[in-house]
Each structure stands twice: as C-alpha cells, then as structure tokens.
Design a protein around this motif. Structure first.
Motif, mmCIF file in Angstrom:
data_model
loop_
_atom_site.group_PDB
_atom_site.id
_atom_site.type_symbol
_atom_site.label_atom_id
_atom_site.label_comp_id
_atom_site.label_asym_id
_atom_site.label_seq_id
_atom_site.Cartn_x
_atom_site.Cartn_y
_atom_site.Cartn_z
ATOM 1 N N MET A 1 -1.870 5.900 9.880
ATOM 2 C CA MET A 1 -3.207 6.090 9.336
ATOM 3 C C MET A 1 -4.147 4.986 9.821
ATOM 4 N N ILE A 2 -3.645 3.777 9.942
ATOM 5 C CA ILE A 2 -4.451 2.670 10.462
ATOM 6 C C ILE A 2 -4.784 2.920 11.927
ATOM 7 N N GLN A 3 -3.791 3.375 12.706
ATOM 8 C CA GLN A 3 -4.015 3.634 14.130
ATOM 9 C C GLN A 3 -5.015 4.758 14.355
ATOM 10 N N ARG A 4 -4.989 5.785 13.488
ATOM 11 C CA ARG A 4 -5.918 6.901 13.614
ATOM 12 C C ARG A 4 -7.314 6.569 13.103
ATOM 13 N N GLY A 5 -7.445 5.445 12.404
ATOM 14 C CA GLY A 5 -8.749 5.054 11.880
ATOM 15 C C GLY A 5 -9.026 5.567 10.489
ATOM 16 N N TYR B 1 0.836 -1.208 0.000
ATOM 17 C CA TYR B 1 0.000 0.000 0.000
ATOM 18 C C TYR B 1 0.870 1.257 0.000
ATOM 19 N N ALA B 2 1.915 1.244 0.828
ATOM 20 C CA ALA B 2 2.816 2.398 0.906
ATOM 21 C C ALA B 2 3.515 2.621 -0.423
ATOM 22 N N LYS B 3 3.940 1.563 -1.070
ATOM 23 C CA LYS B 3 4.630 1.691 -2.350
ATOM 24 C C LYS B 3 3.687 2.210 -3.429
ATOM 25 N N GLU B 4 2.464 1.697 -3.446
ATOM 26 C CA GLU B 4 1.487 2.111 -4.454
ATOM 27 C C GLU B 4 1.128 3.589 -4.317
ATOM 28 N N HIS B 5 1.022 4.057 -3.073
ATOM 29 C CA HIS B 5 0.622 5.444 -2.829
ATOM 30 C C HIS B 5 1.812 6.375 -2.608
ATOM 31 N N ARG B 6 3.021 5.805 -2.679
ATOM 32 C CA ARG B 6 4.263 6.566 -2.529
ATOM 33 C C ARG B 6 4.325 7.352 -1.226
ATOM 34 N N ILE B 7 4.057 6.652 -0.142
ATOM 35 C CA ILE B 7 4.164 7.230 1.189
ATOM 36 C C ILE B 7 4.953 6.266 2.067
ATOM 37 N N PRO B 8 5.556 6.743 3.151
ATOM 38 C CA PRO B 8 6.314 5.851 4.030
ATOM 39 C C PRO B 8 5.423 4.819 4.726
ATOM 40 N N ILE B 9 6.011 3.663 5.007
ATOM 41 C CA ILE B 9 5.295 2.583 5.703
ATOM 42 C C ILE B 9 4.813 3.082 7.062
ATOM 43 N N PHE B 10 5.661 3.843 7.735
ATOM 44 C CA PHE B 10 5.303 4.384 9.048
ATOM 45 C C PHE B 10 4.016 5.207 8.970
ATOM 46 N N GLN B 11 3.869 6.002 7.914
ATOM 47 C CA GLN B 11 2.678 6.836 7.766
ATOM 48 C C GLN B 11 1.434 5.970 7.554
#
Length: 92
Positions: A23-27, A9-19
């Motif tokens: 995002m999952i933790q924030r809902g 998902y991070a690679k597809e959306h070009r964002i860091p894995i941490f982010q």
C-alpha cells in the motif's frame, strides 16, 4: 502527522505486513524509512483523521442489527440440523 511502525499499523488494521508495504509502494499510504540504532525501520505516516478511527472498529447501527438477525437465523438453522441428526441417529 503521527508515525506508526508498519508492524503496528498492520496489527491495528488486521492485515499482513506485506500488504501494508504494498500500500505504501502504490501510494495509498504515506510512508518513510528511518535508521534507528543502526537498523532501518519503516513507518506509516498517519494524518489526524486516520489516526482516530481504524477501519474495522466502528460499525453503523444498521449493520450491527443485520448481524444480529444473521446470528439468529444461523442459530435456528443449527437447531434444525441438530434435530435432523438426532432423528437419523435414532433410526439406526
């Protein structure tokens, strides 16, 4: 619903894995953890609408036109700056 690993998902959306994890933790994203071959793997659960179009891939026509205008403007600026540099080098 479709499952996708956090890394994919991070690679597809070009964002860091941490982010993605934040995002999952924030809902903001729906996620699930599963154990595969004795290893804990985190997945992002995507609905059909999210799975079809990643965020940054499709641009509206007006935005692509404005990008073309911006590229043209920047090329003109580079040409002017190159002329200034060439003029300065001749004076030395």
């Amino acid at each position: 619903m479709r499952k996708m690993t956090v890394k994919a998902y991070a690679k597809e959306h070009r964002i860091p894995i941490f982010q993605v994890i934040k995002m999952i933790q924030r809902g903001e994203l729906e996620g699930v953890s599963e154990e595969v071959n004795g290893v804990k793997v985190n997945y992002v659960l995507l609905s059909e609408t999210e799975a079809k179009a990643p965020e940054g891939e499709q641009r509206p026509e007006s935005e692509s036109t404005s990008l073309e205008d911006e590229v043209m403007r920047l090329r003109e600026r580079v040409a002017k700056l190159e002329a200034i540099v060439a003029d300065c080098c001749r004076k030395r």
